[in-house]
Enzyme design. Structure first.
Site, mmCIF file in Angstrom:
data_model
loop_
_atom_site.group_PDB
_atom_site.id
_atom_site.type_symbol
_atom_site.label_atom_id
_atom_site.label_comp_id
_atom_site.label_asym_id
_atom_site.label_seq_id
_atom_site.Cartn_x
_atom_site.Cartn_y
_atom_site.Cartn_z
ATOM 1 C CE LYS A 1 -4.185 -1.981 1.980
ATOM 2 N NZ LYS A 1 -5.209 -1.906 3.047
ATOM 3 C CE LYS B 1 -9.026 -14.590 -4.483
ATOM 4 N NZ LYS B 1 -8.923 -14.531 -3.004
ATOM 5 C CE LYS C 1 -15.301 -6.088 -2.941
ATOM 6 N NZ LYS C 1 -16.090 -5.934 -1.702
#
Length: 353
Positions: free
Chosen positions: A115, A216, A219
């Site tokens: 991140k 995978k 979203k």
């Protein structure tokens, strides 16, 4: 008197619509745990503010997340569904735990490094944060909440003295830190916390991207045609599935060299209850178009009642709030008990009654 059931805690951020991967890989399995465990399902909205967000969207997504869980079969009469910020103790215990957490342990977390990198930083060999040129130009910064995220997650788990926690591979490192902190606290102040184990549920279907079946379904995918959302309209579901990437050749079989077809067969099997072998046999001699049409029909037939239930639930804000009120009441009772014990062990004077 019957023996108390072991406690299992599952937490997820309210990040909008659930995907088909979320449903088949996790939520569908949660409903099978209700008979054997005392279940706590937390919507961890405090974790959601470690990155840029909209307060209005967070409120909306929190209720939407609860409605989607219930629509998918999570019975609030048999489980405790609560919102993290409704329960006193999560942040209080996180402070206690932060005081026994070396900063280096947090800076080594893979998720923190990933991140931070997205914000224009890298973590040096000595675990120090360094600007990349791109980050320096953008004036980016890494907030301390991002660094402390795993400590709050540990507090979420230990506050309920959970025996087990379902975790994906991306959260295993955080669970290991949680176990380390529990052991360290117990060593420093005497036995207080249960050491939680990773819960490996019955294998859920691993659903891959429709546009890149090597990854995978997510979203966060930039290509929204790659992801099936539980609340997608039937026409959108059909369009996404019919445009799914397949493979060379025409044979409908699951194999390593056919990741696109294998993914569609996995989805079809999970949604219909049929085995992959049975589906392969029934579609022998057919083309990929036939497979996609049957997959679309199977997905739509399962999700239509889920969507109908969701629409009913999301329109009844009072009911959703009552579910959260009841869930928070049960969670709070357990949280107060564990937090009080931790406070006493840490040397805090008991609060006057």
């Amino acid at each position: 008197m019957s023996e108390a059931k072991p406690v299992i805690l599952t937490c997820a951020q309210p990040t909008g619509q659930l995907t088909l991967g979320n449903y088949l890989g996790a939520v569908k399995n949660w409903t099978t745990m209700l008979d054997d465990y005392e279940c706590y399902f937390g919507v961890v909205n405090m974790h959601a503010i470690t990155v840029k967000y909209s307060p209005a969207e967070l409120r909306k997504n929190t209720l939407s997340c609860v409605a989607q869980y219930i629509a998918c079969g999570l019975d609030p009469e048999r489980s405790n569904i609560f919102v993290q910020s409704h329960v006193i103790g999560h942040t209080e215990l996180a402070w206690l735990l932060s005081c026994i957490t070396p900063i280096g342990d947090l800076q080594r977390m893979t998720q923190f490094k990933e991140k931070a990198a997205k914000l224009g930083f890298n973590v040096g060999e000595g675990n120090e944060l360094k600007f990349t040129h791109e980050g320096a130009r953008a004036g980016a910064s890494v907030n301390s909440g991002l660094l402390m995220y795993p400590v709050l997650m540990a507090a979420d788990i230990l506050l309920y003295n959970a025996d087990a926690v379902p975790v994906g591979n991306d959260q295993r490192q955080h669970l290991e830190l949680c176990r380390d902190l529990a052991q360290r606290f117990n060593h420093n102040y005497s036995d207080t916390f249960t050491i939680p184990e990773a819960f490996i549920p019955k294998q859920g279907a691993r659903i891959m991207s429709l546009q890149d079946p090597e990854r995978k379904m997510s979203k966060s995918d930039d290509n929204q045609n790659a992801t099936i959302y539980l609340l997608d309209e039937p026409s959108a579901l059909k369009k996404k599935i019919m445009s799914a990437v397949t493979d060379s050749g025409s044979e409908i079989v699951a194999s390593e060299d056919k990741p696109g077809v294998s993914n569609l067969l996995q989805i079809y099997s999970a949604m219909s209850g049929r085995t992959v072998a049975d589906i392969e046999e029934s579609l022998k001699g057919e083309g990929y178009g036939s497979l996609k049409k049957e997959v679309a029909d199977a997905v739509i037939s399962v999700l239509e009642p889920v969507q109908a239930k969701y629409k009913e639930l999301i329109a009844d804000k009072a009911y959703l709030e009552s579910v959260l009120k009841d869930g928070a009441a049960v969670a709070q009772k357990r949280a107060y008990k564990v937090l009080g014990k931790a406070y006493r062990k840490a040397g805090f004077v008991e609060r006057p009654r």
